[in-house]
Design an enzyme around this catalytic site. Structure first.
Site, short mmCIF file in Angstrom:
data_model
loop_
_atom_site.label_atom_id
_atom_site.label_comp_id
_atom_site.label_asym_id
_atom_site.label_seq_id
_atom_site.Cartn_x
_atom_site.Cartn_y
_atom_site.Cartn_z
N HIS A 26 56.44 59.37 39.54
CA HIS A 26 56.23 60.21 40.71
C HIS A 26 56.11 59.35 41.97
O HIS A 26 56.65 59.69 43.02
CB HIS A 26 54.95 61.04 40.55
CG HIS A 26 55.07 62.15 39.57
ND1 HIS A 26 54.96 63.47 39.93
CD2 HIS A 26 55.30 62.14 38.24
CE1 HIS A 26 55.10 64.24 38.86
NE2 HIS A 26 55.30 63.45 37.83
N ASP B 63 52.95 65.71 46.52
CA ASP B 63 53.67 65.89 45.27
C ASP B 63 53.64 67.36 44.84
O ASP B 63 52.79 68.14 45.29
CB ASP B 63 53.04 65.01 44.20
CG ASP B 63 53.92 64.83 42.99
OD1 ASP B 63 54.79 63.96 43.02
OD2 ASP B 63 53.73 65.56 41.99
#
Length: 486
Positions: free
Chosen positions: A17, A117
């Protein structure tokens, strides 16, 4: 002279990520002509080994570019009672919300926006309190974005579990079998499901959605999002397709702890591939967390041996708690007796972390058996390598479905999700033969993979769709046309 405006990135822990978000931030910085800087707010990872990797990578980036800086917030104890990774991430981020708000409010330069995110939607309350525009960065596909935007509507429209329905309607995609939904959406009785619905609902409050995809790769689903078909007629926030976001070369200041290991891996795997004919090798690799117990490894070995094709197989061992990173594989324990001797010269089994991007770029690789993490999918498509999906968790079954049913760049394989994603040797052998034997199936998926490869490369060139989308995002941030949603 006025201080430059900064874009604040709030990634979650985990290099899969962290790196793509930082990469898209660096592209924003370059595209803006250095009118923007980057500030990365780091929420400490819940496990020490991941935290040290993130810190090392961030230090290297800061040393290389004075316009990239980081702010670390104090550690918060992670939740211990969760029903899935999506709930864990969402609740853990929620615990950090006040710390992130404080970190952003204390910055001494103007803030253009906060980019977080995909499961960090609890941070929207912090950005709203600060009066700062918020964007979500999807490290996943546009199809996954469509499903999340659709989740609140599905929750109201479908009674009972999705698995009781014959098909799930996600506009822009063929009807989705319930067995292909992400694990967190399959059971309404657990809190993880509620976080999926919550996340999709809160995306509508953002100033924009940044997706790691290419417009030409998912045109129908992107049109469905833009038309409001995923959100019951309500216009979704602007979508920016900026992919493929792949850090194609390692940073020269990479952490010393992994540099020698990766160089050795590259040397060993590349040297073996150099001796193989073009497009002759099927590559099996299952991500940073993928590993198999001996019974499944035996099935893999039997399939590879019987297929007759050349192979490079990454076979890791289970993690040592509290780490979630696989250990080096014990090949004596994982493989059938005599397998390595019988396949000498035709195959290589690699028991350690492998340089996946470099392997996929090698001319000898003709197919990729993958867990279907979106980063791995994009890496394979970037190099025009067709795939065999073997999803293991999260949204990977959904990615596998879109790869086969919508993109046409993969050969379908039967994966028994109820048996822990088990695959029989005969089924893996069949899929490998279909992909590598030179028949009609191979021709179609290989041609499609090459078409997508070419589209990806054009997209990131000057004037390409991803380049233009990134430019539009930069203009919104630099010119101040980005506004927080009320």
């Amino acid at each position: 002279m006025a201080k430059p405006t900064t874009v604040v990135l709030v990634p979650v822990w985990g290099l899969g990520h962290f790196k793509p978000m930082l990469e898209v931030g660096k592209r924003l910085l370059t595209r803006s002509g250095r009118r923007l800087t980057l500030t990365v707010v780091i929420m400490p990872a819940p496990t020490p080994n991941v935290a040290s990797e993130i810190d090392a990578h961030m230090r290297a980036e800061e040393a290389a570019d004075p316009d990239v800086r980081s702010v670390r917030v104090a550690f918060v104890a992670p939740p211990t009672d969760h029903t899935g990774p999506e709930e864990f991430v969402s609740r853990y981020v929620q615990a950090y919300a006040s710390h992130v708000e404080a970190a952003v409010s204390e910055l001494t330069c103007p803030v253009a926006a906060v980019v977080f995110d995909l499961f960090c939607t609890p941070l929207l309350d912090a950005t709203r309190a600060l009066g700062v525009p918020a964007y979500v960065y999807m490290i996943t596909s546009a199809a996954m974005c469509a499903l999340l935007l659709r989740a609140p509507g599905l929750h109201e429209e479908v009674e009972g579990e999705f698995e009781e329905e014959e098909e799930v309607d996600v506009p822009g995609l063929p009807p989705v079998p319930p067995s292909c939904l992400p694990s967190g959406l399959q059971n309404r009785k657990v809190p993880t499901y509620n976080w999926f619905v919550y996340t999709g609902r809160r995306y509508m409050e953002t100033s924009g959605i940044i997706i790691n995809t290419v417009a030409e790769l998912e045109p129908r689903v992107l049109a469905a999002i833009a038309d409001g078909r995923c959100t019951r007629g309500v216009r979704a926030p602007p979508v920016y397709t900026v992919g493929p976001v792949i850090p194609l070369t390692p940073h020269p200041a990479a952490a010393a702890a992994t540099e020698e290991e990766e160089e050795e891996e590259e040397h060993e795997c590349a040297r073996w591939l150099d001796a193989q004919p073009p497009s002759s090798v099927v590559f099996l690799c299952f991500g940073g967390s993928g590993f198999f117990p001996a019974p499944q490894a035996h099935e893999i070995a039997r399939a590879l041996e019987r297929s007759g094709h050349r192979f490079l197989c990454v076979l890791r061992g289970p993690p040592e708690p509290p780490s979630k990173t696989p250990t080096d594989g014990d090949l004596d324990a994982l493989l059938p007796p005599g397998f390595l001797e019988r396949t000498t010269g035709r195959g290589l089994v690699w028991p350690k972390r492998a340089p996946q991007k470099r392997i996929l770029a090698h001319a000898a690789v003709g197919g990729f058996v993958t867990h279907c993490g979106w980063n791995s999918v994009l890496e394979s498509l970037w190099h025009g390598v067709p795939m065999i999906p073997w999803p293991l968790g999260a949204e990977q079954h959904y990615n596998a479905f879109t790869l086969v049913a919508e993109m046409g760049a993969a050969v379908e394989m039967e994966v028994d999700r109820k048996r822990g994603n088990f695959v029989e040797a005969a089924e893996l052998e069949r899929a490998i033969r279909a992909l590598m034997d030179g028949g009609e199936v191979e021709r179609k998926v290989r041609e499609r993979a090459v078409e997508i490869r070419d589209a990806c490369r054009v997209a990131v060139e000057e004037g390409g769709s991803s380049c233009l989308s990134l430019q539009r995002l930069c203009e919104a941030l630099v010119d101040g046309t980005a506004r927080p949603k009320s």
